[in-house]
Design an enzyme around this catalytic site. Structure first.
Site, mmCIF file in Angstrom:
data_model
loop_
_atom_site.group_PDB
_atom_site.id
_atom_site.type_symbol
_atom_site.label_atom_id
_atom_site.label_comp_id
_atom_site.label_asym_id
_atom_site.label_seq_id
_atom_site.Cartn_x
_atom_site.Cartn_y
_atom_site.Cartn_z
ATOM 1 N N GLY A 94 43.355 38.500 41.095
ATOM 2 C CA GLY A 94 44.075 39.652 41.794
ATOM 3 C C GLY A 94 43.115 39.972 42.783
ATOM 4 N N LYS A 95 42.264 39.059 43.550
ATOM 5 C CA LYS A 95 41.330 39.453 44.517
ATOM 6 C C LYS A 95 42.218 39.926 45.855
ATOM 7 C CE LYS A 95 39.287 35.490 44.112
ATOM 8 N NZ LYS A 95 39.969 35.107 43.024
ATOM 9 N N GLU A 129 46.014 17.080 15.317
ATOM 10 C CA GLU A 129 46.363 18.401 15.159
ATOM 11 C C GLU A 129 45.933 18.966 13.903
ATOM 12 O OE1 GLU A 129 46.276 19.872 18.029
ATOM 13 O OE2 GLU A 129 46.685 18.060 19.279
ATOM 14 N N HIS A 137 42.301 19.727 13.696
ATOM 15 C CA HIS A 137 41.998 20.831 14.397
ATOM 16 C C HIS A 137 42.068 22.171 13.383
ATOM 17 C CE1 HIS A 137 40.819 19.267 18.159
ATOM 18 N NE2 HIS A 137 42.065 18.947 18.489
HETATM 19 P P1 ADP Z 1 43.670 35.600 43.704
HETATM 20 O O1 ADP Z 1 43.351 36.224 45.093
HETATM 21 O O2 ADP Z 1 42.523 36.292 42.910
HETATM 22 O O3 ADP Z 1 43.506 34.359 43.605
HETATM 23 P P2 ADP Z 1 46.299 37.008 43.809
HETATM 24 O O4 ADP Z 1 45.485 38.318 44.114
HETATM 25 O O5 ADP Z 1 46.513 36.069 44.808
HETATM 26 O O6 ADP Z 1 44.765 36.186 43.111
HETATM 27 O O7 ADP Z 1 47.088 37.133 42.418
HETATM 28 C C1 ADP Z 1 48.155 36.660 42.696
HETATM 29 C C2 ADP Z 1 49.363 37.511 41.793
HETATM 30 O O8 ADP Z 1 48.898 37.573 40.502
HETATM 31 C C3 ADP Z 1 49.536 38.851 42.314
HETATM 32 O O9 ADP Z 1 50.446 38.881 43.347
HETATM 33 C C4 ADP Z 1 49.995 39.595 41.083
HETATM 34 O O10 ADP Z 1 51.444 39.592 41.055
HETATM 35 C C5 ADP Z 1 49.294 38.931 39.943
HETATM 36 N N1 ADP Z 1 48.145 39.451 39.452
HETATM 37 C C6 ADP Z 1 46.971 39.017 39.444
HETATM 38 N N2 ADP Z 1 45.952 39.809 38.906
HETATM 39 C C7 ADP Z 1 46.675 40.928 38.804
HETATM 40 C C8 ADP Z 1 46.146 42.242 38.124
HETATM 41 N N3 ADP Z 1 44.953 42.460 37.861
HETATM 42 N N4 ADP Z 1 47.349 43.200 38.016
HETATM 43 C C9 ADP Z 1 48.431 42.970 38.440
HETATM 44 N N5 ADP Z 1 48.898 41.859 38.896
HETATM 45 C C10 ADP Z 1 47.964 40.583 38.947
HETATM 46 ZN ZN ZN Z 2 42.550 17.853 20.145
#
Ligand code: ADP
Ligand code: ZN
Length: 613
Positions: free
Chosen positions: A214-215, A432, A435
């Site tokens: 979510g960056k 499996e 495990h």
């Molecule tokens: P990153 O930039 O870290 O690779 P993104 O921001 O592109 O990740 O995340 C992709 C999608 O995943 C977002 O558009 C959202 O839909 C979902 N997502 C990722 N992290 C979150 C979060 N913390 N809360 C809600 N949705 C999230």
């Molecule tokens: Zn295995």
């Protein structure tokens, strides 16, 4: 990651589409006009034969003419005494000049009007002018729409704060990061006020975390909260084949940013340009270096009252050039971790808002079933579950849809028609079961939720799904060893039953090795190595809120050897005991794998009843 194409992108398509429609109409109109012009002007010239020309000349009807190598053109008076243009093909006629002089015709020579001059004057110049107009217009359009910039030369996208923008409430499970960013929102809302109050204005913020955590979303939400424009570009888009393109793109980007300030500039995958200059020096990195230098220069070049915040994202902070992290550049680093149990539940809640859930859906259980998954994975799962429900014409999404979606997400798509040989399947069942039995018996292992030998994806022939009862923040050495034993259980079972081993344990073994290595080199849990930490957690999943930790390179050769031998000793020791346990429980192993072969999937209760029987 999958939601890259956001609504705003689509909104911005409008002006662009209109724009290209308009320009096509203009081009067609222009071609028509040029054609008409040429046709018209050509028509006004009466084309005559050379003998006609000679006759006219003898009749003193020619007033004026211009002679080129190929044509003679000029003016004559016709029967009605009207003046007309004429054109005729020149022939080799040495006496012509004399005759012209005799009849007192005003004549001159000219350079040949060839197809080339026709082309230049008839087509290229008008078109050049047209393109100039077009360019002027496109500049205007861009300014007016404020939509998709970077048509042509620069590739960054600009999102103006349209409604509904992404807000902090859309980003769940990253509370700490949000708190740190709060300050930046304050600053962007009023850069000058912030400075008056004595805050040291931020400039660059580095978001560090695994893909899909979510960056990008967080950066967008920062823009959304502060209600400022958001300019975004990916690091890899800077670096292209042509030297100098990257640097000029950086310049464009910052020029635009200053115009739009206060605003946020977001650079995704900054490691593509920000890789340490010391690293990988054998490849030609001129281009990247130039781009990086330009970026550094731009960041140093404006002071913080400008109101531009540069946010960048990476999942490999350890490769970044230290120059990027110096004060006045990306001096704030914010860790965006993979979500914990609570975080996952919150993220699921955010995404589940968009769909209709049936009563039996418990997001908490889903969160429990998805340890280690990032926000993007969870978003995918919700999406997939909704699709599955829709495919079955259900009015709401049920728990079984989620379970199916999770399995798909975790282990890849179900390979329904994949043919596995019978003896292969048998081996997978024993593997499996190995495990599962070890996991069942050892207290430090997470309880088994499900065992499956339904093939999924390309690599996983079967899997044993374990659910942690609680998110643990402290793991004891015993727990770690138990986890390794579970991973080794698969291969051990194969050896106990068949006397031979297979490649099926490759993934298990590499995970087991990672854990044992960490135990020895990071957590000071090995007697021989002692308390010295030789390997800092550098990989993404070990990133902590203490910041970015780099790998040590001051380990002696001798220590390295000791580490290696300790790791393999521990593995060997654990394998031996694991095998012994399975030999003891061979009857359970037989029963469990027989049942697994029959049913393909075995759940927690069924495992329990076999083990307790
Ligand atoms: P990153 O930039 O870290 O690779 P993104 O921001 O592109 O990740 O995340 C992709 C999608 O995943 C977002 O558009 C959202 O839909 C979902 N997502 C990722 N992290 C979150 C979060 N913390 N809360 C809600 N949705 C999230
Ligand atoms: Zn295995």
């Amino acid at each position: 990651m999958n939601n890259k194409i956001q609504k705003k992108d689509q909104n911005n398509n409008g002006p662009l589409n209109n724009f290209s429609k308009i320009s096509i109409v203009y081009i067609i109109l222009a071609i028509f006009m040029i054609y008409m012009y040429q046709h018209y002007t050509a028509d006004k010239k009466t084309i005559i034969t050379y003998s006609q020309f000679k006759n006219l000349l003898n009749e003193d009807k020619i007033k004026k003419c211009t002679i080129s190598e190929k044509y003679i053109k000029g003016k004559y008076t016709d029967k009605n005494n009207a003046e007309k243009n004429f054109l005729t093909i020149a022939v080799n006629d040495p006496s012509l000049i004399k005759e012209l002089q005799k009849h007192k015709v005003d004549f001159s020579g000219t350079i040949t009007s060839t197809w080339l001059t026709n082309l230049i004057f008839g087509w290229i110049l008008p078109f050049g002018f047209l393109f100039f107009l077009w360019w002027l217009m496109s500049k205007k359009m861009k300014g007016a729409s404020g939509g998709l910039f970077g048509f042509g030369k620069s590739r960054f996208k600009v999102y103006l704060n349209e409604k509904p923008g992404v807000k902090f409430s859309d980003v769940a499970g990253v509370e700490e990061a949000k708190q740190e960013i709060e300050e930046i929102v304050e600053y962007l809302k009023d850069p000058n006020k912030y400075q008056r109050l004595g805050g040291r204005a931020p400039k660059g913020v580095l978001l560090v975390g695994a893909p899909g955590t979510g960056k990008t979303l967080l950066a967008k939400a920062t823009a959304g909260e502060a209600e400022v424009p958001f300019l975004s570009i990916s690091g890899s888009e800077f670096v292209e084949m042509f030297v100098g393109v990257g640097a000029s793109r950086v310049r464009d980007l910052f020029k635009e940013a200053k115009k739009l300030s206060p605003c946020i500039v977001f650079i995704d995958e900054i490691d593509a340009i920000g890789k340490s200059r010391a690293m990988g020096s054998m490849a030609s990195n001129d281009e990247r270096e130039q781009t990086l230098n330009q970026l550094l220069a731009e960041m140093d070049g404006f002071d913080s009252s400008v109101g531009v915040i540069i946010m960048a994202a990476t999942n490999r902070p350890e490769v970044l050039d230290p120059a990027l992290l110096r004060p006045g550049r990306f001096d704030r680093q914010i860790i965006v971790d993979k979500p914990d149990l609570e975080g996952r539940e919150k993220i699921l809640k955010v995404h589940a808002k968009k769909i209709k859930l049936s009563e039996d859906v418990d997001l908490k259980v889903i969160a429990q079933m998805t340890p280690g998954l990032a926000g993007a994975d969870l978003a995918n799962i919700v999406n997939e579950a909704a699709l599955l429900a829709a495919r079955e014409n259900n009015s709401s999404v049920r728990m079984e849809h989620f379970e199916e979606a999770i399995e798909r997400q975790i282990a890849g798509l179900k390979k329904k028609n994949r043919v596995i040989k019978k003896d292969e399947k048998k081996r997978v069942a024993y593997h499996e079961s190995g495990h599962a039995i070890i996991a069942y018996l050892l207290p430090g292992a997470d309880p088994v939720h499900k065992i499956s030998i339904v093939p999924r994806g390309l690599s996983a022939l079967g899997y044993t799904q374990q659910l942690p009862t609680d998110e643990k923040y402290l793991i004891t050495k015993e727990d770690m060893l138990d986890k390794v034993s579970v991973l080794l259980g698969g291969r051990a079972a194969e050896e106990v039953i068949f006397g031979t081993i297979s490649t099926g344990a490759q993934n298990d073994l590499s995970r087991a090795t990672d854990i044992v290595k960490a135990l020895v080199t990071q957590f000071g849990m090995d007697e021989k190595i002692g308390l010295v930490v030789y390997d800092q957690p550098g990989s993404q999943q070990f990133l902590t809120s203490q910041g970015i930790i780099k790998q040590r390179d001051d380990i002696s050769e001798k220590t390295k050897e000791t580490i290696d031998s300790e790791v393999s000793n521990i593995m060997a020791e654990l394998y031996k005991t694991t095998k012994k346990v399975l030999i003891d429980k061979k009857d359970k192993l037989e029963r469990l794998s027989a049942e697994l072969l029959e049913k393909e999937i075995i759940n927690e209760q069924e495992l329990k009843s076999i083990m307790e029987d």
